[in-house]
Write a protein that holds these residues in place. Structure first.
Motif: not given
Length: 223
Positions: A81-86
């Protein structure tokens, strides 16, 4: 901490004159001031039995079981999965897929998901509240109060840290370091949060009950 409910004062900023005083809360009691200071330094003075918790660490002699590619693609067991802070939604997980043990093919599980669920009851129709329509994104900024995660306090050893790229008030991008950490834990373990904005001198904890799996944490606080 001790609001005087129902008392509203209208002031002309140009002339510095009080235009109107409205008191519709005569029957609403004012909270007591005793035992309302939540800061740890004050609590330690009155409750001598409080003992701060030492930092916790999870040891993995062979290292973590997950890998991170291109800074955001997490691979763990048969998951990808792809993970990022928003700055608005907090942590975003996208393109979550699981590898079928029979065929070996990746199956789509979730296109995009986020754990943010927050409701702020602005615009109460009463005189003391109807004008308090804060625009959090405009007045406080997106992610401007986010704090970096503290190694061995927020995240154990072998954690992988991700930075966040946000936009400042002038539109220029800036980097917030260590916004996300990725690590593994067994069920029943607790994830500690070392502080909470703007409570800077109080150790805050939160508890997560999980199966042995991927776990993320994020220093995100706009409210």
């Amino acid at each position: 901490m001790r609001p005087i409910e129902g008392l509203t004062v209208i002031v002309d900023i140009d002339t510095n004159q009080v235009v109107e005083i409205s008191d519709n809360g005569k029957n609403i009691p004012i909270p007591n001031s005793a035992n309302t200071d939540y800061r740890l330094s004050t609590q330690m003075k009155t409750h001598h039995k409080i003992k701060p918790i030492n930092p916790m660490s999870l040891e993995q002699p062979k290292g973590p079981s997950f890998t991170v590619e291109n800074g955001h693609l997490v691979k763990w067991a048969n998951w990808e999965f792809h993970l990022k802070p928003d700055p608005r939604a907090g942590v975003i997980i996208s393109r979550a897929m699981i590898r079928d043990p029979d065929t070996g093919e990746l199956r789509n599980v979730m296109y995009k998901g986020m754990p943010s669920e927050l409701f702020v009851p602005y615009m109460d129709p009463s005189d003391a509240w109807y004008f308090k329509t804060y625009m959090d994104a405009g007045e406080y900024g997106f992610g401007l109060q986010a704090m970096p995660l503290d190694p061995l306090n927020d995240c154990p050893r072998n954690a992988y840290y991700m930075d966040g790229v946000f936009a400042a008030s002038d539109g220029k991008p800036y980097i917030r370091s260590n916004m996300i950490c990725v690590f593994e834990r067994y069920a029943g373990d607790i994830a500690w949060r070392h502080s909470e904005c703007p409570i800077t001198d109080m150790e805050v904890t939160r508890f997560l009950l999980l199966r042995k799996c991927f776990l993320y944490d994020m220093s995100y606080s706009n409210f």
